[in-house]
Design an enzyme around this catalytic site. Structure first.
Site, PDB file in Angstrom:
ATOM      1  N   ASP A  38       0.866  -1.171   0.000  1.00  0.00           N
ATOM      2  CA  ASP A  38       0.000   0.000   0.000  1.00  0.00           C
ATOM      3  C   ASP A  38       0.916   1.238   0.000  1.00  0.00           C
ATOM      4  O   ASP A  38       2.127   1.124   0.240  1.00  0.00           O
ATOM      5  CB  ASP A  38      -0.849  -0.059   1.281  1.00  0.00           C
ATOM      6  CG  ASP A  38      -1.610   1.214   1.520  1.00  0.00           C
ATOM      7  OD1 ASP A  38      -2.331   1.660   0.621  1.00  0.00           O
ATOM      8  OD2 ASP A  38      -1.480   1.782   2.630  1.00  0.00           O
ATOM      9  N   ASP A  40      -0.197   5.167   0.975  1.00  0.00           N
ATOM     10  CA  ASP A  40      -0.439   6.145   2.045  1.00  0.00           C
ATOM     11  C   ASP A  40      -0.407   5.495   3.424  1.00  0.00           C
ATOM     12  O   ASP A  40      -1.108   4.527   3.688  1.00  0.00           O
ATOM     13  CB  ASP A  40      -1.814   6.809   1.857  1.00  0.00           C
ATOM     14  CG  ASP A  40      -1.854   7.708   0.639  1.00  0.00           C
ATOM     15  OD1 ASP A  40      -0.964   8.560   0.510  1.00  0.00           O
ATOM     16  OD2 ASP A  40      -2.771   7.542  -0.184  1.00  0.00           O
ATOM     17  N   SER A 153      -2.523   1.394  -4.500  1.00  0.00           N
ATOM     18  CA  SER A 153      -2.982   2.505  -3.669  1.00  0.00           C
ATOM     19  C   SER A 153      -4.363   3.014  -4.046  1.00  0.00           C
ATOM     20  O   SER A 153      -4.675   3.198  -5.228  1.00  0.00           O
ATOM     21  CB  SER A 153      -1.980   3.654  -3.800  1.00  0.00           C
ATOM     22  OG  SER A 153      -2.500   4.820  -3.218  1.00  0.00           O
TER      23      SER A 153
HETATM   24  P1  TMP Z   1      -3.850   4.092   0.270  1.00  0.00           P
HETATM   25  O1  TMP Z   1      -4.625   2.943  -0.323  1.00  0.00           O
HETATM   26  O2  TMP Z   1      -2.630   4.425  -0.546  1.00  0.00           O
HETATM   27  O3  TMP Z   1      -3.538   3.926   1.701  1.00  0.00           O
HETATM   28  O4  TMP Z   1      -4.801   5.425   0.137  1.00  0.00           O
HETATM   29  C1  TMP Z   1      -6.002   5.572   0.796  1.00  0.00           C
HETATM   30  C2  TMP Z   1      -5.998   6.628   1.847  1.00  0.00           C
HETATM   31  O5  TMP Z   1      -6.423   7.894   1.321  1.00  0.00           O
HETATM   32  C3  TMP Z   1      -6.995   6.282   2.944  1.00  0.00           C
HETATM   33  O6  TMP Z   1      -6.334   6.117   4.167  1.00  0.00           O
HETATM   34  C4  TMP Z   1      -7.921   7.490   3.014  1.00  0.00           C
HETATM   35  C5  TMP Z   1      -7.186   8.575   2.309  1.00  0.00           C
HETATM   36  N1  TMP Z   1      -8.057   9.612   1.700  1.00  0.00           N
HETATM   37  C6  TMP Z   1      -7.811  10.954   2.033  1.00  0.00           C
HETATM   38  O7  TMP Z   1      -6.931  11.243   2.836  1.00  0.00           O
HETATM   39  N2  TMP Z   1      -8.591  11.926   1.458  1.00  0.00           N
HETATM   40  C7  TMP Z   1      -9.597  11.644   0.558  1.00  0.00           C
HETATM   41  O8  TMP Z   1     -10.270  12.566   0.059  1.00  0.00           O
HETATM   42  C8  TMP Z   1      -9.827  10.266   0.233  1.00  0.00           C
HETATM   43  C9  TMP Z   1     -10.911   9.918  -0.742  1.00  0.00           C
HETATM   44  C10 TMP Z   1      -9.018   9.296   0.814  1.00  0.00           C
HETATM   45 MG    MG Z   2      -2.874   3.196   3.453  1.00  0.00          MG
END
Ligand code: TMP
Ligand code: MG
Length: 286
Positions: A38, A40, A153
């Site tokens: 992943d 974030d 992601s």
């Molecule tokens: P990831 O799959 O790379 O972890 O990304 C998803 C993350 O993005 C999740 O933890 C929620 C975050 N997110 C935001 O911070 N702001 C937003 O507007 C959206 C739709 C998701």
């Molecule tokens: Mg994440």
């Protein structure tokens, strides 16, 4: 076996099982290994000096590319839906439609903002996004050993790529599945491409990309890294999997979520802002 597995941030429900998986993977050799991670809050830091670090979406939310009014609305969405994302009292079934709602609303807002493709690099440069400590070793080591790294992601692919490009670690062994922006001929954001990836449909996302996993069918051993329980299905497209070692970052709501993380991840890293443990595992396996 790996001294870093005794770090204070490391929790394992079954250390013996972890040793067995590691031994099988060492025996199979690093040419049978692939890494699926992943982005974030897994490859990037959750917090730095007590302050939250941004996700891909937050990099845009905080940038000059969107109006104050839009910033306000995105912040409201975050304040509404993030607590749901990490709420351990709700089931995935209950959260799923709400997560789709979050992503859909956020992307609709972003598309209204006339975001210019050539401004993304600046937004990333000016942001407080940070890869976890040890990222250089992580990316470089995988590249040097020709081990494929899939970054999977629910963030924004264009932003994510820019983060790793600016860190000089976007090597040719890195492949990204994510939400990519679609720009018109003048370079303005008009939509997002393809099927939406949110945190609870990574399984479907994986199964849409059978070609990628077909190419990697000689690598049935997987190191999976995530920070959400939704990340556990990222490897569902892997063909004829032999071993999988799952490393999970538990960043937030530790007490409430620890048991469920221990039940689903082999190694749980509690409030650990580094890649020290994944790096130690990789060095052991290569
Ligand atoms: P990831 O799959 O790379 O972890 O990304 C998803 C993350 O993005 C999740 O933890 C929620 C975050 N997110 C935001 O911070 N702001 C937003 O507007 C959206 C739709 C998701
Ligand atoms: Mg994440």
């Amino acid at each position: 076996m790996i001294p870093e597995l005794s770090n204070p941030s490391v929790c394992m429900r079954d250390p013996q099982r972890v040793q067995e998986i590691l031994q099988s993977m060492v025996k199979a050799g690093s040419n049978t290994l692939q890494v699926i991670s992943d982005f974030d809050m897994t490859l990037t830091r959750f917090a730095y000096n007590g302050k939250r670090c941004p996700t891909c979406h937050n990099i845009l939310d905080n940038s000059q590319l969107i109006t104050d009014d839009c910033k306000e609305q995105l912040k409201e969405l975050l304040n509404t839906y993030y607590p749901i994302e990490i709420d351990s009292t709700r089931s995935v079934e209950e959260k799923l439609p709400l997560m789709v709602e979050w992503w859909t609303k956020a992307h609709e807002l972003l598309v209204q903002q006339k975001i210019k493709k050539d401004m993304l690099a600046l937004a990333v440069r000016e942001s407080e996004a940070m890869l976890r400590e040890g990222y250089q070793l992580f990316f470089d080591h995988l590249y040097e050993h020709s081990i494929p790294l899939l970054i999977f992601s629910a963030g924004i692919g264009d932003i994510l790529e820019e983060v790793i490009r600016q860190a000089n670690v976007f090597h040719p062994n890195v492949k990204v599945f994510s939400n990519y922006m679609d720009f018109d001929e003048t370079g303005l954001l008009k939509a997002f491409k393809g099927e939406l990836i949110h945190i609870y449909n990574k399984r479907e996302g994986a199964l849409l990309n059978t070609g990628h996993f077909q190419e990697l069918r000689t690598r049935p051993n997987v190191l999976l890294m995530g920070d959400s329980l939704g990340d556990l299905t990222m490897a569902d497209g892997v063909q004829d999997m032999e071993n999988i070692l799952k490393i999970g970052y538990l960043n937030d709501k530790v007490a409430e979520r620890k048991q469920s993380y221990l039940d689903s991840y082999d190694i749980v890293l509690v409030e650990d802002e580094t890649l020290e443990v994944p790096n130690a595992v990789l060095l052991y396996l290569t």
